[in-house]
Write an enzyme that holds these catalytic residues in place. Sequence first.
Site, PDB file in Angstrom:
ATOM      1  N   ARG A 236       0.858  -1.179   0.000  1.00 47.18           N
ATOM      2  CA  ARG A 236       0.000   0.000   0.000  1.00 47.18           C
ATOM      3  C   ARG A 236       0.895   1.230   0.000  1.00 47.18           C
ATOM      4  NH1 ARG A 236      -3.130  -2.383  -1.929  1.00 47.18           N
ATOM      5  NH2 ARG A 236      -5.268  -2.898  -1.390  1.00 47.18           N
ATOM      6  N   GLU A 265      -4.336   6.963  -7.448  1.00 46.71           N
ATOM      7  CA  GLU A 265      -4.431   6.015  -8.569  1.00 46.71           C
ATOM      8  C   GLU A 265      -5.728   6.266  -9.321  1.00 46.71           C
ATOM      9  OE1 GLU A 265      -3.974   1.941  -7.334  1.00 46.71           O
ATOM     10  OE2 GLU A 265      -2.324   2.403  -6.006  1.00 46.71           O
ATOM     11  N   HIS A 284      -0.973  -0.885 -10.462  1.00 43.83           N
ATOM     12  CA  HIS A 284      -1.657  -1.722  -9.470  1.00 43.83           C
ATOM     13  C   HIS A 284      -2.079  -3.077 -10.078  1.00 43.83           C
ATOM     14  CE1 HIS A 284      -3.808  -1.307  -5.364  1.00 43.83           C
ATOM     15  NE2 HIS A 284      -3.591  -2.585  -5.629  1.00 43.83           N
TER      16      HIS A 284
HETATM   17  N1  LIG Z   1      -0.560  -4.795  -5.410  1.00 44.61           N
HETATM   18  C1  LIG Z   1      -1.653  -5.517  -5.290  1.00 44.61           C
HETATM   19  O1  LIG Z   1      -2.471  -5.612  -6.194  1.00 44.61           O
HETATM   20  C2  LIG Z   1      -1.895  -6.286  -4.038  1.00 44.61           C
HETATM   21  C3  LIG Z   1      -1.472  -5.800  -2.840  1.00 44.61           C
HETATM   22  N2  LIG Z   1      -1.717  -6.492  -1.701  1.00 44.61           N
HETATM   23  C4  LIG Z   1      -1.204  -5.919  -0.452  1.00 44.61           C
HETATM   24  O2  LIG Z   1      -0.064  -6.686  -0.038  1.00 44.61           O
HETATM   25  C5  LIG Z   1       0.097  -6.564   1.373  1.00 44.61           C
HETATM   26  C6  LIG Z   1       0.391  -7.923   1.995  1.00 44.61           C
HETATM   27  O3  LIG Z   1      -0.716  -8.766   1.786  1.00 44.61           O
HETATM   28  P1  LIG Z   1      -0.768 -10.245   2.425  1.00 44.61           P
HETATM   29  O4  LIG Z   1       0.577 -10.863   2.415  1.00 44.61           O
HETATM   30  O5  LIG Z   1      -1.885 -10.939   1.749  1.00 44.61           O
HETATM   31  O6  LIG Z   1      -1.179  -9.891   3.918  1.00 44.61           O
HETATM   32  P2  LIG Z   1      -1.063 -10.793   5.230  1.00 44.61           P
HETATM   33  O7  LIG Z   1      -2.191 -10.402   6.113  1.00 44.61           O
HETATM   34  O8  LIG Z   1      -0.886 -12.221   4.892  1.00 44.61           O
HETATM   35  O9  LIG Z   1       0.326 -10.274   5.877  1.00 44.61           O
HETATM   36  C7  LIG Z   1       0.473  -8.944   6.259  1.00 44.61           C
HETATM   37  C8  LIG Z   1       1.693  -8.662   7.096  1.00 44.61           C
HETATM   38  O10 LIG Z   1       1.447  -7.412   7.769  1.00 44.61           O
HETATM   39  C9  LIG Z   1       1.661  -7.580   9.189  1.00 44.61           C
HETATM   40  N3  LIG Z   1       0.716  -6.703   9.895  1.00 44.61           N
HETATM   41  C10 LIG Z   1      -0.609  -6.828   9.981  1.00 44.61           C
HETATM   42  N4  LIG Z   1      -1.135  -5.804  10.698  1.00 44.61           N
HETATM   43  C11 LIG Z   1      -0.097  -5.019  11.054  1.00 44.61           C
HETATM   44  C12 LIG Z   1       0.025  -3.808  11.792  1.00 44.61           C
HETATM   45  N5  LIG Z   1      -1.039  -3.177  12.290  1.00 44.61           N
HETATM   46  N6  LIG Z   1       1.251  -3.284  11.968  1.00 44.61           N
HETATM   47  C13 LIG Z   1       2.321  -3.893  11.444  1.00 44.61           C
HETATM   48  N7  LIG Z   1       2.271  -5.046  10.726  1.00 44.61           N
HETATM   49  C14 LIG Z   1       1.082  -5.594  10.546  1.00 44.61           C
HETATM   50  C15 LIG Z   1       1.419  -9.047   9.446  1.00 44.61           C
HETATM   51  O11 LIG Z   1       2.094  -9.450  10.619  1.00 44.61           O
HETATM   52  C16 LIG Z   1       2.027  -9.668   8.173  1.00 44.61           C
HETATM   53  O12 LIG Z   1       3.431  -9.704   8.282  1.00 44.61           O
HETATM   54  C17 LIG Z   1      -1.172  -5.873   1.879  1.00 44.61           C
HETATM   55  O13 LIG Z   1      -0.898  -4.508   2.078  1.00 44.61           O
HETATM   56  C18 LIG Z   1      -2.153  -6.014   0.725  1.00 44.61           C
HETATM   57  O14 LIG Z   1      -3.114  -4.987   0.725  1.00 44.61           O
HETATM   58  C19 LIG Z   1      -2.368  -7.689  -1.700  1.00 44.61           C
HETATM   59  C20 LIG Z   1      -2.811  -8.212  -2.881  1.00 44.61           C
HETATM   60  C21 LIG Z   1      -2.649  -7.538  -4.135  1.00 44.61           C
HETATM   61  O1  LIG Z   2      -6.641  -6.218  -2.220  1.00 41.16           O
HETATM   62  C1  LIG Z   2      -5.540  -5.675  -2.322  1.00 41.16           C
HETATM   63  O2  LIG Z   2      -4.790  -5.533  -1.343  1.00 41.16           O
HETATM   64  C2  LIG Z   2      -5.099  -5.175  -3.603  1.00 41.16           C
HETATM   65  O3  LIG Z   2      -4.190  -4.401  -3.686  1.00 41.16           O
HETATM   66  C3  LIG Z   2      -5.772  -5.634  -4.824  1.00 41.16           C
HETATM   67  O4  LIG Z   2      -5.966  -4.641  -5.714  1.00 41.16           O
END
Ligand SMILES: NC(=O)C1=CN([C@@H]2O[C@H](COP(=O)(O)OP(=O)(O)OC[C@H]3O[C@@H](n4cnc5c(N)ncnc54)[C@H](O)[C@@H]3O)[C@@H](O)[C@H]2O)C=CC1
Ligand SMILES: O=C(O)C(=O)CO
Length: 317
Positions: A236, A265, A284
Site C-alpha cells: 500500500r 491512482e 496496481h
Molecule cells: N498490489 C496488489 O495488487 C496487491 C497488494 N496487496 C497488499 O499486499 C500486502 C500484503 O498482503 P498479504 O501478504 O496478503 O497480507 P497478510 O495479512 O498475509 O500479511 C500482512 C503482514 O502485515 C503484518 N501486519 C498486519 N497488521 C499489522 C500492523 N497493524 N502493523 C504492522 N504489521 C502488521 C502481518 O504481521 C504480516 O506480516 C497488503 O498490504 C495487501 O493490501 C495484496 C494483494 C494484491
Molecule cells: O486487495 C488488495 O490488497 C489489492 O491491492 C488488490 O488490488
Amino acid sequence: MRCAVLDDYQNVAVSTADWTSLQATISVDPFHDHLESENELVSRLYPYEILVVMRERTPLRKSLLERLPSLRLIVTTGMRNASIDVAAANQLGIVVCGTSGHSEPPAELTWALILALSRHIVEEVSSVRNNGLWQTSLGVDLYGKCLGLIGLGKIGNRVARVGAAFGMEVVAWSPHLTESRASEAGASLMESLEALLATSDIVSIHLVLGEGTYGLLGRHELNQMRSTALLINTSRAAIVDQQALIEALQMGTIAGAGLDVFDHEPLAKDDPIRSTPNLIATPHLGYVTERNYSTFFEQVIEDIAAFATGTPIRLLS
Ligand SMILES: NC(=O)C1=CN([C@@H]2O[C@H](COP(=O)(O)OP(=O)(O)OC[C@H]3O[C@@H](n4cnc5c(N)ncnc54)[C@H](O)[C@@H]3O)[C@@H](O)[C@H]2O)C=CC1
Ligand SMILES: O=C(O)C(=O)CO
C-alpha cells in the site's frame, strides 16, 4: 434486486466479465466512469440494493452510505478495502463482504519488479526498440545479495521462498514477527527495521496498511538504506512517504524503486511519479491475472447468492 458494479478503473477484465449467471436473477448495471462528487454518486447509485466495488478508488464514506437508503449489500474484491467505512455500513444495516485473492500473483509481480530493476529491462528493451542500441547498462546479480522483507504474511512468504531459490540471503522484520515464523519461510529475523534497511540490497514491503504502518518508511528510514539498494512496494502506497521516496530517487539516496501502488491512482498526467528517475511504476497489477479475476467474479456471485438466502459469507470486519 438491482446491482451496480463500480468499475471505475475501467479495468478491461471487469468490462469483459461474464455476469450472465447473476443477470438471470438480478439486474446488473456496470459503471465504467469515475465519479468524484458525492451528489453524482448518490443520484447514480440511489436505486441499487447491491453495490459491487472492484477496487478502492471510490470512497464509500458514512456520509455517502447514509444517502443510499436502498443499499443492503456491498461486495468488494479482496478481503480488505480501505475505501469502505465498514463500521458505518454495518451501523446502517448494510452487509459488507469480500472475496479471496490468490497470493501468488502479487508475489510474482514483486519479482517482476525486482528482476526488471536489477537488469534494467525497461531501459534496455526501449533502447533496442527505439534505436537499436545494444547493452547500455550493467545489471546486478541477485545471487549472493540480501533480500530484506518488511512483513512476512502470505505474499511476503512466497517472495522469501523465491529469494532463497535465487541464492539470496533472506532477512525479514515486522513488528510481531517471530524467529520461528521467519525461519519457516527460510528467512532470518532482523532485530529492527533500521537493521534490515541498513543490511539489505533489496527491500520489499509486504505489510498491511494500518495503525503503525502509515508512513513507516519516511525520509529518515530511506536515508538508512544503501545507496545501491532497491525498494519495492506492492502493498500500500501510504506505508512509504511518497514525496520522500521521489526525493531519495532524485538525489541518488537509493538506486531504484519498483512500485505497484501510489498515493493517487490512476496517476494523473502531471503526477511526479511519472517522471521520477530509476523508478518502475506498474498500474496496481498485483491481483490482475486471469485466475484471480475468475475467482473474484465467481465469489462475488456466491456472496450475492449467500446474502439473498439470508446467510452472508466472507464478511469484512
Ligand atoms: N498490489 C496488489 O495488487 C496487491 C497488494 N496487496 C497488499 O499486499 C500486502 C500484503 O498482503 P498479504 O501478504 O496478503 O497480507 P497478510 O495479512 O498475509 O500479511 C500482512 C503482514 O502485515 C503484518 N501486519 C498486519 N497488521 C499489522 C500492523 N497493524 N502493523 C504492522 N504489521 C502488521 C502481518 O504481521 C504480516 O506480516 C497488503 O498490504 C495487501 O493490501 C495484496 C494483494 C494484491
Ligand atoms: O486487495 C488488495 O490488497 C489489492 O491491492 C488488490 O488490488
